[in-house]
Write a protein that holds these residues in place. Structure first.
Motif, PDB file in Angstrom:
ATOM      1  N   PHE A  59       0.881  -1.174   0.000  1.00 54.39           N
ATOM      2  CA  PHE A  59       0.000   0.000   0.000  1.00 54.39           C
ATOM      3  C   PHE A  59       0.917   1.222   0.000  1.00 54.39           C
ATOM      4  CE2 PHE A  59      -4.258  -1.737   0.580  1.00 54.39           C
ATOM      5  CZ  PHE A  59      -3.971  -3.053   0.909  1.00 54.39           C
ATOM      6  N   LEU A  60       1.035   1.859  -1.180  1.00 49.30           N
ATOM      7  CA  LEU A  60       2.048   2.893  -1.367  1.00 49.30           C
ATOM      8  C   LEU A  60       1.458   4.291  -1.336  1.00 49.30           C
ATOM      9  CD1 LEU A  60       4.199   1.229  -4.180  1.00 49.30           C
ATOM     10  CD2 LEU A  60       4.414   1.011  -1.681  1.00 49.30           C
ATOM     11  N   THR A  61       2.213   5.174  -0.698  1.00 50.66           N
ATOM     12  CA  THR A  61       1.859   6.589  -0.618  1.00 50.66           C
ATOM     13  C   THR A  61       2.657   7.330  -1.694  1.00 50.66           C
ATOM     14  OG1 THR A  61       1.460   6.397   1.751  1.00 50.66           O
ATOM     15  CG2 THR A  61       1.888   8.605   0.906  1.00 50.66           C
ATOM     16  N   ARG A  62       1.932   8.026  -2.585  1.00 47.87           N
ATOM     17  CA  ARG A  62       2.594   8.582  -3.773  1.00 47.87           C
ATOM     18  C   ARG A  62       3.816   9.423  -3.438  1.00 47.87           C
ATOM     19  NH1 ARG A  62       0.055  13.479  -7.046  1.00 47.87           N
ATOM     20  NH2 ARG A  62       1.158  14.540  -5.344  1.00 47.87           N
ATOM     21  N   ASP A  63       3.655  10.382  -2.554  1.00 50.40           N
ATOM     22  CA  ASP A  63       4.755  11.309  -2.315  1.00 50.40           C
ATOM     23  C   ASP A  63       5.911  10.688  -1.539  1.00 50.40           C
ATOM     24  OD1 ASP A  63       3.325  13.107  -3.742  1.00 50.40           O
ATOM     25  OD2 ASP A  63       2.942  14.510  -2.094  1.00 50.40           O
ATOM     26  N   ILE A  64       5.690   9.498  -1.001  1.00 52.13           N
ATOM     27  CA  ILE A  64       6.768   8.788  -0.307  1.00 52.13           C
ATOM     28  C   ILE A  64       7.548   7.893  -1.272  1.00 52.13           C
ATOM     29  CG2 ILE A  64       7.269   7.154   1.578  1.00 52.13           C
ATOM     30  CD1 ILE A  64       4.882   8.247   3.083  1.00 52.13           C
ATOM     31  N   VAL A  65       6.899   7.498  -2.360  1.00 55.34           N
ATOM     32  CA  VAL A  65       7.585   6.595  -3.302  1.00 55.34           C
ATOM     33  C   VAL A  65       8.018   7.277  -4.596  1.00 55.34           C
ATOM     34  CG1 VAL A  65       6.332   4.604  -2.388  1.00 55.34           C
ATOM     35  CG2 VAL A  65       5.452   5.756  -4.446  1.00 55.34           C
ATOM     36  N   LYS A  66       7.563   8.509  -4.814  1.00 53.35           N
ATOM     37  CA  LYS A  66       7.741   9.099  -6.152  1.00 53.35           C
ATOM     38  C   LYS A  66       9.203   9.373  -6.514  1.00 53.35           C
ATOM     39  CE  LYS A  66       6.875  13.903  -4.770  1.00 53.35           C
ATOM     40  NZ  LYS A  66       5.908  15.020  -4.829  1.00 53.35           N
ATOM     41  N   ASP A  67      10.086   9.430  -5.530  1.00 51.88           N
ATOM     42  CA  ASP A  67      11.498   9.621  -5.861  1.00 51.88           C
ATOM     43  C   ASP A  67      12.135   8.341  -6.401  1.00 51.88           C
ATOM     44  OD1 ASP A  67      11.357   8.281  -3.419  1.00 51.88           O
ATOM     45  OD2 ASP A  67      13.223   9.156  -2.666  1.00 51.88           O
ATOM     46  N   ASP A  68      11.439   7.225  -6.280  1.00 50.20           N
ATOM     47  CA  ASP A  68      11.985   5.969  -6.784  1.00 50.20           C
ATOM     48  C   ASP A  68      10.869   4.944  -7.005  1.00 50.20           C
ATOM     49  OD1 ASP A  68      13.554   3.864  -7.551  1.00 50.20           O
ATOM     50  OD2 ASP A  68      14.651   3.676  -5.659  1.00 50.20           O
ATOM     51  N   TYR A  69      10.016   5.260  -7.965  1.00 46.64           N
ATOM     52  CA  TYR A  69       8.944   4.302  -8.295  1.00 46.64           C
ATOM     53  C   TYR A  69       9.535   2.953  -8.702  1.00 46.64           C
ATOM     54  CZ  TYR A  69       5.280   7.978  -8.559  1.00 46.64           C
ATOM     55  OH  TYR A  69       4.376   8.962  -8.289  1.00 46.64           O
ATOM     56  N   GLY A  70      10.726   3.001  -9.284  1.00 45.62           N
ATOM     57  CA  GLY A  70      11.327   1.785  -9.834  1.00 45.62           C
ATOM     58  C   GLY A  70      11.611   0.721  -8.783  1.00 45.62           C
ATOM     59  N   ALA A 118      -3.491   9.710  -6.125  1.00 41.24           N
ATOM     60  CA  ALA A 118      -2.592   8.568  -5.926  1.00 41.24           C
ATOM     61  C   ALA A 118      -2.957   7.442  -6.889  1.00 41.24           C
ATOM     62  CB  ALA A 118      -2.671   8.073  -4.478  1.00 41.24           C
ATOM     63  N   GLN A 119      -4.245   7.236  -7.088  1.00 39.41           N
ATOM     64  CA  GLN A 119      -4.693   6.178  -7.987  1.00 39.41           C
ATOM     65  C   GLN A 119      -4.142   6.423  -9.398  1.00 39.41           C
ATOM     66  OE1 GLN A 119      -6.389   3.641  -6.780  1.00 39.41           O
ATOM     67  NE2 GLN A 119      -7.390   2.606  -8.471  1.00 39.41           N
ATOM     68  N   ALA A 120      -4.211   7.664  -9.833  1.00 43.10           N
ATOM     69  CA  ALA A 120      -3.728   7.993 -11.184  1.00 43.10           C
ATOM     70  C   ALA A 120      -2.229   7.763 -11.299  1.00 43.10           C
ATOM     71  CB  ALA A 120      -4.074   9.442 -11.510  1.00 43.10           C
ATOM     72  N   ALA A 121      -1.482   8.219 -10.315  1.00 42.71           N
ATOM     73  CA  ALA A 121      -0.023   8.079 -10.386  1.00 42.71           C
ATOM     74  C   ALA A 121       0.401   6.609 -10.314  1.00 42.71           C
ATOM     75  CB  ALA A 121       0.629   8.862  -9.238  1.00 42.71           C
ATOM     76  N   LEU A 122      -0.219   5.862  -9.424  1.00 47.10           N
ATOM     77  CA  LEU A 122       0.157   4.451  -9.274  1.00 47.10           C
ATOM     78  C   LEU A 122      -0.251   3.648 -10.507  1.00 47.10           C
ATOM     79  CD1 LEU A 122      -0.801   4.007  -5.494  1.00 47.10           C
ATOM     80  CD2 LEU A 122       1.513   4.193  -6.456  1.00 47.10           C
TER      81      LEU A 122
END
Ligand SMILES: [Zn+2]
Length: 311
Positions: free
Chosen positions: A151-162, A199-203
């Protein structure tokens, strides 16, 4: 009074459960050991015998996971792989049930649950937020093939989605945990909607598939109409809470007897030494697996027990 009969057998969490959940979840920085004192059992006694009529198990099929590591790591239960991490192997998970205990509808209110009704001796591991991105944890899951749901939080993962794509490539699913970890009951409905929808859109864009599940930070607001409406507007089809919360060396249990039960959903976090008093993500996760192993449970894939709405 048959309060506990109900709470152990229903898929949908009672309101009280959500409040309990809120006491243990996603505490951001620092360790939340003190929260355990506030925990009151939702169900006092151990499960009274397993249900007489379990769903018939389909015969065992090919491998434990159709999406096993393409690099051909050791099979689940491979003692050498577990020994590498100084762990005793968990029992293999049974085949995914043909008749899914959770069936999600395409429209309408979304269910809220913190456990899955099953007689399989399994629990489900969920990992939240995404702050710690430890390469050793990818190696660990590659070796052990323990399924997790993220369960990912966009602004916590966005620096490294990979980083999470590597975990996804092992067959693990990614779900929605808001844009910036807002406490949902403290923000107006429009903000709740943007927290979930953005978040849904980004994920979806990053991971190629829309998250099926949503978890509100801290479990907060899970049973409110405003949150349920926002979830419906954004796409996830269920709100998922938890029964146990992993800390550093042990879990906080909502049950008074501090024991896992079949179908429990366990919460952990992507955390590193800063938040784990010097322990690493893999040390914490190893402790979690040891607590599960001691109690004789396997870890199954949560999504294998959930029937998504027909496309
Ligand atoms: Zn969280």
């Amino acid at each position: 009074m048959n309060r506990h009969a109900r709470s152990r057998t229903t898929v949908y969490a009672a309101g009280a459960l959500a409040l309990l959940a809120a006491a243990t979840g996603c505490t951001g920085g620092g360790d939340s050991g003190a929260a355990s004192a506030a925990l009151v059992p939702a169900s006092g006694s151990p499960a009274s015998g397993s249900p007489a009529t379990a769903a018939p198990s389909p015969s065992r099929s090919a491998g434990p996971s159709p999406t096993a590591s393409p690099s051909g790591g050791p099979a689940a239960g491979d003692a050498a792989a577990w020994a590498k991490w100084h762990l005793t192997p968990l029992p293999p998970a049974p085949p995914a049930p043909a008749d899914k205990p959770v069936k999600l509808a395409r429209t309408g209110p979304v269910p809220v649950f913190s456990e899955v009704k099953t007689s399989d001796k399994v629990v489900f591991v969920t990992i939240d937020d995404g702050a710690e991105k430890d390469p050793k944890f990818v190696e660990m899951l590659t070796d052990l093939k323990v399924p997790v749901s993220m369960f990912l939080t966009r602004d916590i993962v966005k620096d490294d989605y990979g980083y999470f794509k590597r975990l996804q490539a092992l067959g693990n699913h990614i779900h929605n945990h808001t844009v910036d970890h807002a406490q949902m009951s403290k923000v107006p409905p429009e903000k709740q909607k943007s927290e979930i929808c953005d978040a849904q859109a980004a994920l979806t864009q990053q991971y190629g598939t829309p998250p099926l599940l949503f978890r509100p930070p801290y479990g907060d607001g899970a049973n409110t109409p405003a949150l349920n409406t926002a979830v419906q507007q954004c796409g996830p089809r269920a709100v998922v809470l938890w029964r146990e919360s992993m800390q550093i060396h042990d879990m906080q249990y909502q049950a008074a007897d501090k024991k896992l039960r079949a179908g429990d959903i366990v919460l952990a976090h992507f955390r590193g030494p800063k938040d784990l008093k010097g322990e690493t993500m893999t040390q914490m996760f190893g402790e979690l697996l040891a607590r599960i192993q001691e109690q004789g449970f396997a870890v199954a894939r949560l999504e294998d027990y959930i029937e998504a709405p027909a496309a």
